[in-house]
Design a protein around this motif. Structure first.
Motif, PDB file in Angstrom:
ATOM      1  N   SER A 130       0.678  -1.093  -0.161  1.00 49.41           N
ATOM      2  CA  SER A 130      -0.060  -0.018  -0.045  1.00 49.41           C
ATOM      3  C   SER A 130       0.866   1.098  -0.060  1.00 49.41           C
ATOM      4  CB  SER A 130      -0.766  -0.089   1.046  1.00 49.41           C
ATOM      5  OG  SER A 130      -1.452   1.049   1.443  1.00 49.41           O
ATOM      6  N   GLU A 131       0.543   2.354  -0.519  1.00 50.70           N
ATOM      7  CA  GLU A 131       1.166   3.479  -0.603  1.00 50.70           C
ATOM      8  C   GLU A 131       1.141   4.443   0.643  1.00 50.70           C
ATOM      9  OE1 GLU A 131       0.976   6.828  -3.626  1.00 50.70           O
ATOM     10  OE2 GLU A 131       0.438   5.159  -5.060  1.00 50.70           O
ATOM     11  N   GLU A 132       0.163   4.163   1.320  1.00 50.12           N
ATOM     12  CA  GLU A 132       0.086   4.668   2.585  1.00 50.12           C
ATOM     13  C   GLU A 132      -0.322   3.486   3.798  1.00 50.12           C
ATOM     14  OE1 GLU A 132      -1.184   9.059   4.109  1.00 50.12           O
ATOM     15  OE2 GLU A 132      -2.579   7.811   2.825  1.00 50.12           O
ATOM     16  N   ILE A 133       0.208   3.323   4.807  1.00 51.15           N
ATOM     17  CA  ILE A 133       0.045   2.605   5.829  1.00 51.15           C
ATOM     18  C   ILE A 133      -0.387   3.209   7.246  1.00 51.15           C
ATOM     19  CG2 ILE A 133       1.473   1.089   7.424  1.00 51.15           C
ATOM     20  CD1 ILE A 133       2.999   0.274   4.921  1.00 51.15           C
ATOM     21  N   GLU A 134      -1.209   2.277   7.838  1.00 45.47           N
ATOM     22  CA  GLU A 134      -1.854   2.682   9.244  1.00 45.47           C
ATOM     23  C   GLU A 134      -1.074   2.269  10.276  1.00 45.47           C
ATOM     24  OE1 GLU A 134      -6.143   5.045   9.105  1.00 45.47           O
ATOM     25  OE2 GLU A 134      -6.207   2.899   9.335  1.00 45.47           O
ATOM     26  N   LEU A 135      -0.524   2.895  11.325  1.00 42.69           N
ATOM     27  CA  LEU A 135       0.063   1.905  12.347  1.00 42.69           C
ATOM     28  C   LEU A 135      -0.690   2.492  13.554  1.00 42.69           C
ATOM     29  CD1 LEU A 135       3.717   3.174  12.024  1.00 42.69           C
ATOM     30  CD2 LEU A 135       2.643   0.912  11.602  1.00 42.69           C
ATOM     31  N   MET A 136      -0.914   1.323  14.494  1.00 45.11           N
ATOM     32  CA  MET A 136      -2.007   1.784  15.635  1.00 45.11           C
ATOM     33  C   MET A 136      -1.278   1.330  16.855  1.00 45.11           C
ATOM     34  SD  MET A 136      -4.272   1.445  12.828  1.00 45.11           S
ATOM     35  CE  MET A 136      -4.965  -0.249  13.031  1.00 45.11           C
ATOM     36  N   PHE A 137      -1.468   1.886  18.012  1.00 50.56           N
ATOM     37  CA  PHE A 137      -0.615   1.851  19.179  1.00 50.56           C
ATOM     38  C   PHE A 137      -1.578   1.854  20.380  1.00 50.56           C
ATOM     39  CE2 PHE A 137       2.286   3.665  16.248  1.00 50.56           C
ATOM     40  CZ  PHE A 137       3.366   2.913  16.245  1.00 50.56           C
ATOM     41  N   ASN A 138      -1.471   1.098  21.395  1.00 51.71           N
ATOM     42  CA  ASN A 138      -1.800   1.242  23.112  1.00 51.71           C
ATOM     43  C   ASN A 138      -0.770   1.151  23.940  1.00 51.71           C
ATOM     44  OD1 ASN A 138      -4.713   1.393  22.268  1.00 51.71           O
ATOM     45  ND2 ASN A 138      -4.658  -0.822  21.697  1.00 51.71           N
ATOM     46  N   GLY A 139       0.130   2.231  23.711  1.00 48.15           N
ATOM     47  CA  GLY A 139       1.326   2.037  24.550  1.00 48.15           C
ATOM     48  C   GLY A 139       2.404   1.247  24.203  1.00 48.15           C
ATOM     49  N   GLU A 140       3.575   1.586  25.115  1.00 51.00           N
ATOM     50  CA  GLU A 140       4.843   0.746  24.432  1.00 51.00           C
ATOM     51  C   GLU A 140       4.865  -0.596  24.887  1.00 51.00           C
ATOM     52  OE1 GLU A 140       8.006   1.627  27.838  1.00 51.00           O
ATOM     53  OE2 GLU A 140       7.065   3.225  27.111  1.00 51.00           O
ATOM     54  N   ILE A 141       3.852  -1.281  25.597  1.00 53.25           N
ATOM     55  CA  ILE A 141       3.842  -2.799  25.858  1.00 53.25           C
ATOM     56  C   ILE A 141       2.859  -3.521  25.504  1.00 53.25           C
ATOM     57  CG2 ILE A 141       5.307  -2.614  27.964  1.00 53.25           C
ATOM     58  CD1 ILE A 141       2.798  -3.132  29.611  1.00 53.25           C
ATOM     59  N   LYS A 142       2.013  -2.782  24.570  1.00 56.43           N
ATOM     60  CA  LYS A 142       0.954  -3.404  23.980  1.00 56.43           C
ATOM     61  C   LYS A 142       1.056  -3.658  22.294  1.00 56.43           C
ATOM     62  CE  LYS A 142      -2.094  -4.037  27.122  1.00 56.43           C
ATOM     63  NZ  LYS A 142      -3.020  -3.042  27.449  1.00 56.43           N
ATOM     64  N   PRO A 143       0.610  -4.752  21.772  1.00 51.22           N
ATOM     65  CA  PRO A 143       0.741  -4.927  20.368  1.00 51.22           C
ATOM     66  C   PRO A 143       0.866  -3.872  19.268  1.00 51.22           C
ATOM     67  CG  PRO A 143      -0.654  -6.741  21.086  1.00 51.22           C
ATOM     68  CD  PRO A 143      -0.375  -5.707  22.331  1.00 51.22           C
ATOM     69  N   ILE A 144       1.633  -3.666  18.356  1.00 51.85           N
ATOM     70  CA  ILE A 144       1.510  -2.746  17.315  1.00 51.85           C
ATOM     71  C   ILE A 144       0.604  -3.340  16.128  1.00 51.85           C
ATOM     72  CG2 ILE A 144       2.641  -1.480  15.625  1.00 51.85           C
ATOM     73  CD1 ILE A 144       5.279  -1.959  17.614  1.00 51.85           C
ATOM     74  N   ILE A 145      -0.274  -2.678  15.688  1.00 50.34           N
ATOM     75  CA  ILE A 145      -1.044  -3.198  14.514  1.00 50.34           C
ATOM     76  C   ILE A 145      -1.005  -2.130  13.395  1.00 50.34           C
ATOM     77  CG2 ILE A 145      -3.784  -3.611  13.796  1.00 50.34           C
ATOM     78  CD1 ILE A 145      -2.854  -5.015  16.442  1.00 50.34           C
ATOM     79  N   LEU A 146      -0.696  -2.853  12.295  1.00 51.57           N
ATOM     80  CA  LEU A 146      -0.628  -2.345  10.960  1.00 51.57           C
ATOM     81  C   LEU A 146      -1.596  -2.894  10.032  1.00 51.57           C
ATOM     82  CD1 LEU A 146       2.495  -3.230  11.846  1.00 51.57           C
ATOM     83  CD2 LEU A 146       3.291  -2.109   9.768  1.00 51.57           C
ATOM     84  N   LYS A 147      -1.813  -1.764   9.141  1.00 51.72           N
ATOM     85  CA  LYS A 147      -3.037  -2.122   8.023  1.00 51.72           C
ATOM     86  C   LYS A 147      -2.844  -1.126   7.010  1.00 51.72           C
ATOM     87  CE  LYS A 147      -7.322  -0.159   9.155  1.00 51.72           C
ATOM     88  NZ  LYS A 147      -7.527   0.365   7.868  1.00 51.72           N
ATOM     89  N   ASN A 148      -3.344  -1.457   5.708  1.00 48.43           N
ATOM     90  CA  ASN A 148      -3.584  -0.490   4.615  1.00 48.43           C
ATOM     91  C   ASN A 148      -4.581   0.492   4.933  1.00 48.43           C
ATOM     92  OD1 ASN A 148      -4.590   0.107   2.108  1.00 48.43           O
ATOM     93  ND2 ASN A 148      -3.875  -1.636   1.110  1.00 48.43           N
ATOM     94  N   VAL A 149      -4.157   1.892   4.792  1.00 47.48           N
ATOM     95  CA  VAL A 149      -5.244   2.987   4.931  1.00 47.48           C
ATOM     96  C   VAL A 149      -6.667   2.417   4.412  1.00 47.48           C
ATOM     97  CG1 VAL A 149      -5.643   5.337   4.506  1.00 47.48           C
ATOM     98  CG2 VAL A 149      -3.464   4.583   5.202  1.00 47.48           C
ATOM     99  N   GLU A 150      -6.474   2.037   3.100  1.00 52.50           N
ATOM    100  CA  GLU A 150      -7.673   1.746   2.345  1.00 52.50           C
ATOM    101  C   GLU A 150      -8.743   0.560   2.830  1.00 52.50           C
ATOM    102  OE1 GLU A 150      -5.762   2.180  -1.064  1.00 52.50           O
ATOM    103  OE2 GLU A 150      -5.172   4.168   0.047  1.00 52.50           O
ATOM    104  N   SER A 151      -8.080  -0.129   3.447  1.00 54.77           N
ATOM    105  CA  SER A 151      -8.786  -1.686   3.721  1.00 54.77           C
ATOM    106  C   SER A 151      -8.545  -2.267   4.757  1.00 54.77           C
ATOM    107  CB  SER A 151      -8.589  -2.699   2.376  1.00 54.77           C
ATOM    108  OG  SER A 151      -7.917  -3.782   2.684  1.00 54.77           O
ATOM    109  N   ASP A 152      -9.444  -3.042   5.477  1.00 62.57           N
ATOM    110  CA  ASP A 152      -9.399  -3.964   6.592  1.00 62.57           C
ATOM    111  C   ASP A 152      -9.047  -5.374   6.341  1.00 62.57           C
ATOM    112  OD1 ASP A 152      -9.707  -1.499   8.302  1.00 62.57           O
ATOM    113  OD2 ASP A 152     -11.876  -1.861   8.402  1.00 62.57           O
ATOM    114  N   ASP A 153      -8.908  -5.755   5.113  1.00 61.27           N
ATOM    115  CA  ASP A 153      -8.914  -7.183   4.780  1.00 61.27           C
ATOM    116  C   ASP A 153      -7.652  -7.934   5.587  1.00 61.27           C
ATOM    117  OD1 ASP A 153     -10.741  -6.827   3.217  1.00 61.27           O
ATOM    118  OD2 ASP A 153      -9.792  -6.914   1.333  1.00 61.27           O
TER     119      ASP A 153
END
Lengths: 373, 373
Positions: free
Chosen positions: B339-362
């Motif tokens: 993907s050209e643009e990526i979304e990174l999601m955080f819940n603090g420094e000890i919780k999992p990091i989530i990555l996804k494509n900006v346009e889709s949740d597949d």
């Protein structure tokens, strides 16, 4: 030391010197590259004590020379860093505590430097009358002979290629005592001094990789225990192998009982297929047997099966040959001839087989037969 | 068995079945390919008991079918022989004493055959209502998830990809317990029966290599202990991994303290360069730290040096994150998003990091952070 340089310029020259760093970890300084920035430009140097490589980037190819100086830094790391940086201008600066600071717009690396004084002397001398060779021709010489070199250390002299220079003739010889490759070249001018040296094949293979595909000249400076090659902006030194190279000149017969011509493609692909049913423990033996204008190439692995290939040959007399040889050695020899038509010469089933290009005698390949009959 | 067939037709299909032969030497029959010539065409078959592959050459693609029959012959040898023969018509004939005779104009090979009755049953059954998938989409699923599979045999279920089918939804999950990849697909029609199976990743990677780049359909026939894939003229069976796949659905959070968008190229190349100064013994740890709209990605190997990379991020709120993770895991995850643009999601420094494509949740990628602060 402080300078600004384009990433692609620096990377091109790091690509040369990276081949000279040691891959063993015996002396950490030998894993390093030395940067020497002068008012004329930037020298990069590496050595593993077997070979030394030096390259030069002229000041006209450097964006800005700020402060001259010398640093020594890990070759593998500086190479990977420059390789992965974008094709932009890179700042290189020696900072306090012997550190190299490498920056672009968004990246900044700090690498620890080693002591400049520990970096060995590269011994890149030149003599006044080097041998002059064409780079492309030199590559051809190495490619046509190096495969016949021994890889076993039991007779170290056979792990190199013998360069014999007499007047305006250069003769290169490689042998592992089962096969022999001899290439003769006429030099453009007489050598001032005759030479008879043995250069390690693995270093010659590294040298060939450093060369561009162009027609540029290569200078060969021969000394008692080393040879220094110079071409373009690159200088490379390799040590010589000490010892006396065996006299192989008497191995090549002057007359032959049978000579035949055969098409390269026919011969190569027939042996290639026949070699599928050979195995290394049996020296990849295949049989070659003529009847009139046909040769049958055959081999077998009893538990798997057998193969028979037919090719057309053009013999110079009515005698027939029945001989066996190592298929891999034969394929190496045939490939090196780079000729549409190949000449095969025989003196019976226990004497060496000679191969050459139909049009020229520059390159002679010899293979010992395997006794099976 | 006796037939005439074009070299390129036979080679194409041998290229498929060669992937199914065993590379171990435990049972010689598993190194073989079975030829079954019928009036309809030629079947080629191989199996290493983990996977089985069968392919079919229609009679219209065979020059001449002379005598139908079955033979079993060494896969490696027949493959190499056919590969090295010229693109001409090849005659294959079973001759007395269980030998296969392979001839063209100038070549003739004889290969010993094995006993047809010893060749294992491939168990290539089909069920009435297979799952239908697009081949290209299937390849994408495997490429986007398989890297997250465990390669260690300590927990065998993690060496496979979990395929969970419920109604018209297919969910594929891979995890090595440090990272997780989940891909969701909507099927064209409802599955007749829900399934929850684990397919060995290495067999899926072999399957993907068998597929062409076209849009053809793939049938997936699921059984209790195996799955049979069918596409084009190829049928492939793989065994399943028995055991219960861990429930990973609760690992993906529903809310995030901080979400940011970042350009793929910026993120990937910054991590790629930062990873130069990490090492495996230290889990390739790199640090990621935001200040306003900038993230600093940094790492170091004390004896070598350090690196700091700057990238621009677009945050959804004013909070900042300071977190460390394995650079190789992050690069695998980023690369899979395509993907050209990526979304990174955080819940603090000890919780999992989530990555996804900006346009889709597949596709969801999850990485556990490394505690360093």
């Amino acid at each position: 030391m402080k300078l600004e340089i384009k990433q692609n310029v620096l990377l091109e020259h790091l690509n040369y010197v990276i081949r000279g760093i040691s891959t063993k970890n015996l002396r950490p300084i030998l894993n390093c590259i030395k940067f020497e920035l002068t008012d004329e430009g930037l020298y990069l140097m590496s050595t593993d004590s077997e070979i030394s490589i030096k390259t030069f980037i002229d000041k006209k190819d450097i964006n800005k020379i700020d402060t001259t100086g010398e640093i020594v830094v890990s070759g593998r790391y500086i190479y990977e860093i420059i390789r992965k940086l974008p094709d932009e201008t890179i700042n290189l600066e020696e900072v306090i505590d012997s550190k190299l600071y490498i920056t672009t717009n968004n990246s900044s690396f700090t690498l620890n430097c080693s002591n400049v004084n520990e970096f060995p002397d590269l011994e890149l001398e030149f003599n006044q009358n080097p041998i002059i060779l064409n780079q492309k021709l030199f590559k051809t010489i190495i490619n046509q002979t190096s495969f016949a070199t021994s890889t076993s250390e039991t007779r170290p002299v056979l792990t190199g290629i013998n360069f014999k220079i007499e007047g305006n003739t250069l003769e290169c010889t490689a042998t592992d005592s089962y096969r022999l490759a001899v290439k003769k070249i006429t030099l453009e001018s007489n050598a001032v001094e005759n030479s008879n040296i043995i250069i390690p094949t693995k270093n010659l293979n590294e040298l060939v990789k450093l060369m561009n595909e162009d027609e540029e000249e290569l200078e060969m400076h021969i000394f008692a225990n080393k040879v220094v090659f110079k071409f373009g902006q690159i200088t490379m030194m390799t040590r010589l192998i000490s010892g006396t190279y065996p006299d192989t000149s008497k191995l090549i017969p002057e007359t032959y009982e049978l000579t035949m011509k055969v098409k390269y493609d026919d011969l190569y692909s027939a042996i290639d297929r026949a070699s599928l049913l050979t195995n290394e423990s049996d020296k990849n033996t295949i049989k070659f047997e003529t009847t009139n204008d046909t040769a049958i190439i055959s081999s077998n692995i009893p538990e798997i099966g057998n193969v028979e290939e037919k090719i057309t040959v053009e013999k110079d007399n009515d005698s027939e040959i029945k001989i066996a040889f190592n298929s891999k050695f034969m394929m190496d020899a045939v490939k090196s001839l780079e000729s549409e038509e190949i000449e095969l010469m025989f003196n019976g089933e226990i004497k060496p087989i000679i191969l050459k290009n139909v049009e020229s005698d520059d390159l002679i390949q010899l293979i010992l037969p395997i006794r099976t009959y």
